[in-house]
Design a protein around this motif. Structure first.
Motif, mmCIF file in Angstrom:
data_model
loop_
_atom_site.group_PDB
_atom_site.id
_atom_site.type_symbol
_atom_site.label_atom_id
_atom_site.label_comp_id
_atom_site.label_asym_id
_atom_site.label_seq_id
_atom_site.Cartn_x
_atom_site.Cartn_y
_atom_site.Cartn_z
ATOM 1 N N ILE A 20 0.842 -1.203 0.000
ATOM 2 C CA ILE A 20 0.000 0.000 0.000
ATOM 3 C C ILE A 20 0.872 1.246 0.000
ATOM 4 O O ILE A 20 0.637 2.176 -0.783
ATOM 5 C CB ILE A 20 -0.974 -0.011 1.194
ATOM 6 N N ASP A 21 1.900 1.269 0.839
ATOM 7 C CA ASP A 21 2.791 2.431 0.861
ATOM 8 C C ASP A 21 3.519 2.577 -0.484
ATOM 9 O O ASP A 21 3.681 3.690 -0.988
ATOM 10 C CB ASP A 21 3.800 2.324 2.009
ATOM 11 N N THR A 64 -8.393 6.384 4.918
ATOM 12 C CA THR A 64 -8.538 7.603 5.717
ATOM 13 C C THR A 64 -7.630 8.713 5.191
ATOM 14 O O THR A 64 -7.877 9.882 5.451
ATOM 15 C CB THR A 64 -8.235 7.363 7.216
ATOM 16 N N GLN A 65 -6.592 8.327 4.442
ATOM 17 C CA GLN A 65 -5.682 9.312 3.840
ATOM 18 C C GLN A 65 -6.093 9.648 2.406
ATOM 19 O O GLN A 65 -5.368 10.325 1.691
ATOM 20 C CB GLN A 65 -4.251 8.772 3.856
ATOM 21 N N GLY A 66 -7.260 9.123 1.971
ATOM 22 C CA GLY A 66 -7.772 9.468 0.649
ATOM 23 C C GLY A 66 -7.351 8.551 -0.480
ATOM 24 O O GLY A 66 -7.493 8.901 -1.643
ATOM 25 N N HIS A 67 -6.820 7.376 -0.173
ATOM 26 C CA HIS A 67 -6.366 6.446 -1.206
ATOM 27 C C HIS A 67 -7.308 5.249 -1.275
ATOM 28 O O HIS A 67 -7.588 4.619 -0.259
ATOM 29 C CB HIS A 67 -4.953 5.944 -0.898
ATOM 30 N N GLU A 68 -7.772 4.936 -2.476
ATOM 31 C CA GLU A 68 -8.610 3.757 -2.701
ATOM 32 C C GLU A 68 -7.873 2.788 -3.611
ATOM 33 O O GLU A 68 -7.299 3.206 -4.619
ATOM 34 C CB GLU A 68 -9.938 4.152 -3.365
ATOM 35 N N PHE A 69 -7.904 1.507 -3.262
ATOM 36 C CA PHE A 69 -7.239 0.494 -4.073
ATOM 37 C C PHE A 69 -8.142 -0.708 -4.262
ATOM 38 O O PHE A 69 -8.891 -1.081 -3.363
ATOM 39 C CB PHE A 69 -5.932 0.027 -3.402
ATOM 40 N N GLU A 70 -8.037 -1.302 -5.449
ATOM 41 C CA GLU A 70 -8.736 -2.540 -5.735
ATOM 42 C C GLU A 70 -7.888 -3.682 -5.172
ATOM 43 O O GLU A 70 -6.663 -3.661 -5.280
ATOM 44 C CB GLU A 70 -8.853 -2.683 -7.261
ATOM 45 N N ILE A 71 -8.525 -4.673 -4.558
ATOM 46 C CA ILE A 71 -7.759 -5.756 -3.933
ATOM 47 C C ILE A 71 -8.322 -7.116 -4.327
ATOM 48 O O ILE A 71 -9.528 -7.280 -4.464
ATOM 49 C CB ILE A 71 -7.704 -5.599 -2.398
ATOM 50 N N LEU A 72 -7.421 -8.052 -4.552
ATOM 51 C CA LEU A 72 -7.750 -9.447 -4.854
ATOM 52 C C LEU A 72 -7.196 -10.319 -3.738
ATOM 53 O O LEU A 72 -6.146 -10.013 -3.178
ATOM 54 C CB LEU A 72 -7.100 -9.893 -6.169
ATOM 55 N N ALA A 73 -7.884 -11.404 -3.452
ATOM 56 C CA ALA A 73 -7.396 -12.339 -2.434
ATOM 57 C C ALA A 73 -6.374 -13.288 -3.053
ATOM 58 O O ALA A 73 -6.500 -13.695 -4.196
ATOM 59 C CB ALA A 73 -8.557 -13.126 -1.849
ATOM 60 N N LYS A 74 -5.352 -13.621 -2.282
ATOM 61 C CA LYS A 74 -4.375 -14.628 -2.685
ATOM 62 C C LYS A 74 -4.927 -15.998 -2.317
ATOM 63 O O LYS A 74 -5.544 -16.107 -1.272
ATOM 64 C CB LYS A 74 -3.063 -14.417 -1.925
ATOM 65 N N ALA A 121 -4.753 -11.305 6.896
ATOM 66 C CA ALA A 121 -5.789 -10.504 7.549
ATOM 67 C C ALA A 121 -5.313 -9.087 7.865
ATOM 68 O O ALA A 121 -6.112 -8.154 7.906
ATOM 69 C CB ALA A 121 -6.247 -11.194 8.831
ATOM 70 N N ALA A 122 -4.023 -8.892 8.080
ATOM 71 C CA ALA A 122 -3.498 -7.571 8.433
ATOM 72 C C ALA A 122 -3.742 -6.543 7.332
ATOM 73 O O ALA A 122 -3.685 -5.337 7.574
ATOM 74 C CB ALA A 122 -2.001 -7.662 8.723
ATOM 75 N N THR A 123 -4.055 -7.017 6.141
ATOM 76 C CA THR A 123 -4.306 -6.119 5.019
ATOM 77 C C THR A 123 -5.446 -5.154 5.302
ATOM 78 O O THR A 123 -5.392 -3.987 4.925
ATOM 79 C CB THR A 123 -4.644 -6.958 3.762
ATOM 80 N N ALA A 124 -6.504 -5.610 5.960
ATOM 81 C CA ALA A 124 -7.678 -4.764 6.211
ATOM 82 C C ALA A 124 -7.296 -3.500 6.968
ATOM 83 O O ALA A 124 -7.759 -2.401 6.622
ATOM 84 C CB ALA A 124 -8.738 -5.549 6.969
ATOM 85 N N ASP A 125 -6.450 -3.625 7.983
ATOM 86 C CA ASP A 125 -6.028 -2.448 8.756
ATOM 87 C C ASP A 125 -5.239 -1.472 7.888
ATOM 88 O O ASP A 125 -5.432 -0.257 7.974
ATOM 89 C CB ASP A 125 -5.174 -2.869 9.958
ATOM 90 N N LEU A 126 -4.342 -2.016 7.057
ATOM 91 C CA LEU A 126 -3.540 -1.161 6.188
ATOM 92 C C LEU A 126 -4.421 -0.452 5.156
ATOM 93 O O LEU A 126 -4.227 0.727 4.868
ATOM 94 C CB LEU A 126 -2.461 -1.985 5.479
ATOM 95 N N LEU A 127 -5.396 -1.165 4.604
ATOM 96 C CA LEU A 127 -6.320 -0.554 3.637
ATOM 97 C C LEU A 127 -7.167 0.535 4.294
ATOM 98 O O LEU A 127 -7.382 1.594 3.702
ATOM 99 C CB LEU A 127 -7.219 -1.615 3.010
ATOM 100 N N ASP A 128 -7.633 0.277 5.503
ATOM 101 C CA ASP A 128 -8.427 1.282 6.217
ATOM 102 C C ASP A 128 -7.607 2.553 6.454
ATOM 103 O O ASP A 128 -8.098 3.667 6.275
ATOM 104 C CB ASP A 128 -8.930 0.727 7.557
ATOM 105 N N ARG A 129 -6.357 2.380 6.843
ATOM 106 C CA ARG A 129 -5.482 3.532 7.077
ATOM 107 C C ARG A 129 -5.286 4.322 5.778
ATOM 108 O O ARG A 129 -5.350 5.552 5.777
ATOM 109 C CB ARG A 129 -4.137 3.082 7.640
ATOM 110 N N ALA A 130 -5.073 3.609 4.659
ATOM 111 C CA ALA A 130 -4.889 4.285 3.372
ATOM 112 C C ALA A 130 -6.154 5.036 2.974
ATOM 113 O O ALA A 130 -6.089 6.165 2.466
ATOM 114 C CB ALA A 130 -4.503 3.273 2.295
#
Length: 123
Positions: free
Chosen positions: A67-68, A100-110, A89-98
């Motif tokens: 994400i960074d 809140t900073q105005g970044h949206e990303f499309e995500i696929l599960a591995k 599972a830790a991805t959800a927290d990182l995505l939520d943080r992004a």
């Protein structure tokens, strides 16, 4: 126009080399010009010279998370399409943080099925 110039450029990032290399190979065989890199820091450095049209990145990596790296690459290449994937599972927290900073990303599960990935990239 050369053949390679017509192919969309894709940067594949995963600290699991076999995954990055396999995805890049599949993409290269499917009409893309793909390069594999194995760290977030490496992806940011390579993106500056490779200038990909698309970034496919794992989220959880040992140096800089995906994400960074995606945020930094989007800052350099605002038109770069970004697709993140993760099996953790830790991805959800990182995505939520992004978000809140105005970044949206499309995500696929591995694990990502190659046909699903190709369908997303071509859409």
């Amino acid at each position: 126009m050369s053949e390679s110039a017509a192919k969309p450029k894709v940067l594949v990032v995963d600290d699991e080399r076999v995954i990055a290399d396999t995805l890049a190979m599949i993409l290269n065989q499917s009409g893309f010009q793909a390069r594999a890199i194995y760290s977030g820091e490496g992806a940011v450095e390579l993106a500056a010279s490779f200038e990909p049209d698309m970034l496919i990145s794992d989220v959880i990596m040992t140096d800089m998370n995906g994400i960074d790296a995606a945020i930094r690459i989007r800052g350099m290449l605002p038109d770069c399409k970004i697709l993140l994937f993760s099996g953790q599972a830790a991805t959800a927290d990182l995505l939520d943080r992004a978000r809140t900073q105005g970044h949206e990303f499309e995500i696929l599960a591995k694990p990502v099925h190659p046909q699903d990935l190709l369908a997303r990239l071509r859409s």
